[in-house]
Write a protein that holds these residues in place. Structure first.
Motif, short mmCIF file in Angstrom:
data_model
loop_
_atom_site.label_atom_id
_atom_site.label_comp_id
_atom_site.label_asym_id
_atom_site.label_seq_id
_atom_site.Cartn_x
_atom_site.Cartn_y
_atom_site.Cartn_z
N MET B 1 29.21 18.53 64.53
CA MET B 1 27.82 18.57 64.96
C MET B 1 27.54 17.44 65.96
O MET B 1 27.92 16.30 65.74
N LYS B 2 26.88 17.80 67.05
CA LYS B 2 26.49 16.81 68.06
C LYS B 2 25.12 16.22 67.70
O LYS B 2 24.32 16.88 67.02
N VAL B 3 24.87 15.01 68.18
CA VAL B 3 23.59 14.35 67.86
C VAL B 3 22.42 15.24 68.29
O VAL B 3 21.44 15.39 67.54
N HIS B 4 22.52 15.85 69.48
CA HIS B 4 21.38 16.65 69.94
C HIS B 4 21.23 17.96 69.16
O HIS B 4 20.23 18.65 69.30
N GLU B 5 22.24 18.30 68.36
CA GLU B 5 22.13 19.51 67.53
C GLU B 5 21.56 19.22 66.14
O GLU B 5 21.35 20.14 65.36
N ILE B 6 21.37 17.94 65.83
CA ILE B 6 20.85 17.60 64.50
C ILE B 6 19.48 18.22 64.31
O ILE B 6 18.59 18.03 65.13
N PRO B 7 19.30 18.98 63.23
CA PRO B 7 18.00 19.61 63.02
C PRO B 7 16.92 18.55 62.75
O PRO B 7 17.18 17.55 62.09
N GLN B 8 15.76 18.77 63.32
CA GLN B 8 14.61 17.89 63.08
C GLN B 8 13.45 18.80 62.68
O GLN B 8 12.50 18.99 63.42
N ASP B 9 13.55 19.39 61.50
CA ASP B 9 12.60 20.43 61.10
C ASP B 9 11.41 19.89 60.32
O ASP B 9 10.59 20.68 59.84
N ILE B 11 10.85 18.76 57.34
CA ILE B 11 10.65 19.50 56.09
C ILE B 11 9.80 18.67 55.13
O ILE B 11 9.91 17.45 55.08
N ARG B 12 8.95 19.36 54.36
CA ARG B 12 8.01 18.61 53.52
C ARG B 12 8.66 18.10 52.24
O ARG B 12 8.17 17.15 51.63
N THR B 13 9.80 18.68 51.87
CA THR B 13 10.48 18.23 50.65
C THR B 13 11.10 16.83 50.81
O THR B 13 11.51 16.24 49.84
N LEU B 14 11.15 16.31 52.03
CA LEU B 14 11.65 14.95 52.23
C LEU B 14 10.53 13.93 52.09
O LEU B 14 10.77 12.72 52.12
N GLY B 15 9.31 14.41 51.98
CA GLY B 15 8.17 13.52 51.74
C GLY B 15 7.98 12.46 52.82
O GLY B 15 7.57 11.34 52.54
N GLY B 16 8.30 12.79 54.07
CA GLY B 16 8.07 11.86 55.16
C GLY B 16 9.23 10.90 55.41
O GLY B 16 9.24 10.17 56.39
N TYR B 17 10.21 10.88 54.52
CA TYR B 17 11.39 10.05 54.76
C TYR B 17 12.27 10.71 55.82
O TYR B 17 12.19 11.92 56.06
N GLY B 37 15.12 16.40 58.51
CA GLY B 37 15.49 17.47 57.59
C GLY B 37 15.83 18.78 58.28
O GLY B 37 15.50 19.00 59.44
N TRP B 38 16.52 19.63 57.54
CA TRP B 38 16.95 20.94 58.03
C TRP B 38 16.24 22.00 57.21
O TRP B 38 16.16 21.89 55.98
N GLU B 39 15.72 23.01 57.88
CA GLU B 39 14.98 24.09 57.22
C GLU B 39 15.76 24.69 56.04
O GLU B 39 15.18 25.04 55.02
N VAL B 40 17.09 24.78 56.22
CA VAL B 40 17.93 25.35 55.18
C VAL B 40 17.77 24.59 53.84
O VAL B 40 17.66 25.20 52.78
N GLU B 41 17.74 23.26 53.93
CA GLU B 41 17.55 22.45 52.71
C GLU B 41 16.24 22.80 52.04
O GLU B 41 16.13 22.89 50.82
N GLU B 42 15.20 22.94 52.87
CA GLU B 42 13.87 23.21 52.33
C GLU B 42 13.84 24.58 51.65
O GLU B 42 13.29 24.72 50.57
N ILE B 43 14.44 25.56 52.29
CA ILE B 43 14.45 26.91 51.73
C ILE B 43 15.09 26.92 50.34
O ILE B 43 14.53 27.44 49.38
#
Lengths: 332, 134
Positions: B1-9, B11-17, B37-43
């Protein structure tokens, strides 16, 4: 009591490797988190169908808890003092004494009792590691490696977190480095560490290493006949949650290991290691594809789940990883 | 994974962290980089949490119909199952199972109830006066 010592909080991907990296660097031994993870032999895969967590089999993408602390001592000649406590009062009193004397210590805690965790993450998970380095206005100052800033916790909350019961109960587990060599011979230790991980991944039986990955793929495919869609979705979700467990980037610690291999390649001036690092990155990307497919299946409210396709993606992960280990075996 | 591919979704489950992960920068070097966070984690996390919520709701109905005790409701509210709850309480599974019976629950002593309330992070009254509180 207000005690705040010089302690540089840094953000890490994973709690145990983060705490160990942070404590070592506090003592003057500066290594990267991937280097600590790789040297300690942190990478693995295990699928344990007979140990259930909330009705789901235990699976792990990294070695068991406390193995990084143990592994790093074996490889680097670092010594950690560690202890557990019978008496909660004594455990908290001693923590106060350590803080007063200016020592930062690592603690094993339960995520369920950490108020600064997002509520959605507060599960009965007893294997979260953090560092306490000071006390201010009655609150402990915490360097939690997976948090991006310093957090605080009340002594009574920390006490509950240190003495949660259940699987892998911490019993107040506290640790700090006592002997830290000024320099280490990475050229000698890196090949030893890699060899250990490669042997485990290639040759461990049945449910461990690569065999474990293929075993889990078979398990997924065997769900095909099950009517209970709810269970299938929970099962796939469980796998992905374990894979994502804080900071793996979806690669189940594969990206962290790829970073280690790249650093190792620089130390040893090895083209083969550089190649292995790229391949491991590829494996991490495959794991992400697998996670994405699982999430899509979970989100899809109607229609059947193509379990054979999902199992196929997982086997691809196993096959790509196998190439990495064969490559590493040749050079180690 | 490249830095620019890192998801920045976000997600609310990270509570702002923000989390840190390792990815490859434009020079081909691995580096630590933050993600929201990544949407997949949240789902997957929300799906698991939904399942607990559903079980808690079922338990609530059972408690009101006197078919179960409030312990079952809070067990699911706090994302546990029977084994996890028994371990966290330091009890055997069969003991907790008994405590789920309304008759047995009513006769639990104050110390045991307090222990459950502490574990569930609720005041004691929420357990004993479930019908009015929940």
């Amino acid at each position: 009591m207000n005690v705040q010592h010089e302690f540089q909080h840094r953000h890490y991907a994973h709690c145990e490797s983060g705490v160990v990296t942070s404590l070592l660097s506090h003592q003057g031994l500066s290594l990267s988190e991937p280097m600590v993870f790789g040297l300690a032999g942190g990478l693995t895969f295990a699928y344990l169908p007979f140990i259930k967590i909330n009705g789901m089999p235990l699976l792990s993408y990294r070695m068991y808890p406390r193995s990084i602390i143990g592994g790093i001592q074996r490889r680097l000649g670092v010594k950690f003092q560690s202890k557990t406590y019978r008496s909660q009062a004594e455990a908290m009193a001693e923590l106060d004494r350590f803080i007063a004397s200016g020592r930062a210590v690592g603690l094993q805690t339960s995520a369920y009792w950490l108020p600064y965790f997002p509520p959605e993450m507060r599960f009965q998970f007893n294997m979260h590691n953090l560092i306490v380095f000071g006390k201010e206005n009655g609150e402990f100052l915490v360097s939690d490696p997976v948090a991006d800033h310093v957090v605080r916790i009340l002594p009574e909350d920390l006490q509950k977190a240190r003495f949660a019961k259940g699987t892998m109960a911490p019993h107040g587990y506290l640790y700090y480095p006592t002997v830290v060599p000024a320099a280490i011979d990475l050229k000698k230790t890196i090949p030893l560490a890699i060899r250990k991980t490669v042997n485990m991944m290639l040759h461990a039986p049945l449910i461990f290493g690569l065999r474990g990955i293929f075993f889990m793929a078979d398990r997924i495919e065997n769900l095909q006949g099950r009517k209970d869609i709810r269970y299938i979705k929970l099962f796939l979700g469980h796998i992905v949650r374990m894979q994502e467990e804080i900071g793996t980037g979806g690669g189940g610690f594969r990206f962290m290991y790829a970073a280690f291999l790249q650093e190792a390649a620089d130390v040893l001036q090895s083209q083969a290691l550089r190649e292995a690092s790229l391949k491991m990155t590829d494996a991490g990307d495959q794991w992400r594809q697998f996670a994405l497919a699982c999430a899509k299946a979970i989100k899809n409210r109607e229609g059947a789940i193509d379990l054979a396709a999902i199992a196929g993606l997982l086997r691809t992960c196993g096959n790509v990883e196998k190439e990495v280990y064969l490559l590493l075996k040749k050079m180690a | 994974m490249k830095v620019h591919e890192i998801p920045q979704d976000n997600i609310r489950t990270l509570g702002g962290y923000r989390k840190l992960l390792y990815a490859i920068d434009e020079n081909g070097h691995y580096t630590g980089a933050p993600t929201t966070g990544w949407e997949v984690e949240e789902i997957v996390l929300l799906d698991a949490l939904e399942d607990y919520d559903r079980k808690a709701e079922e338990a609530r109905h059972k408690v009101l119909k006197k078919q179960s005790s409030p312990i079952e409701y809070f067990m699911y509210m706090r994302r546990m199952d029977l084994i996890t709850l028994a371990q966290a309480m330091g009890l055997f599974r069969w003991q907790v199972k008994r405590h789920l019976k309304p008759g047995v629950f009513r006769k639990l002593d104050a110390a045991r109830l307090q222990q459950y309330a502490d574990l569930f992070r609720v005041p004691l009254a929420t357990l004993t006066r479930f019908e009015e509180e929940i």
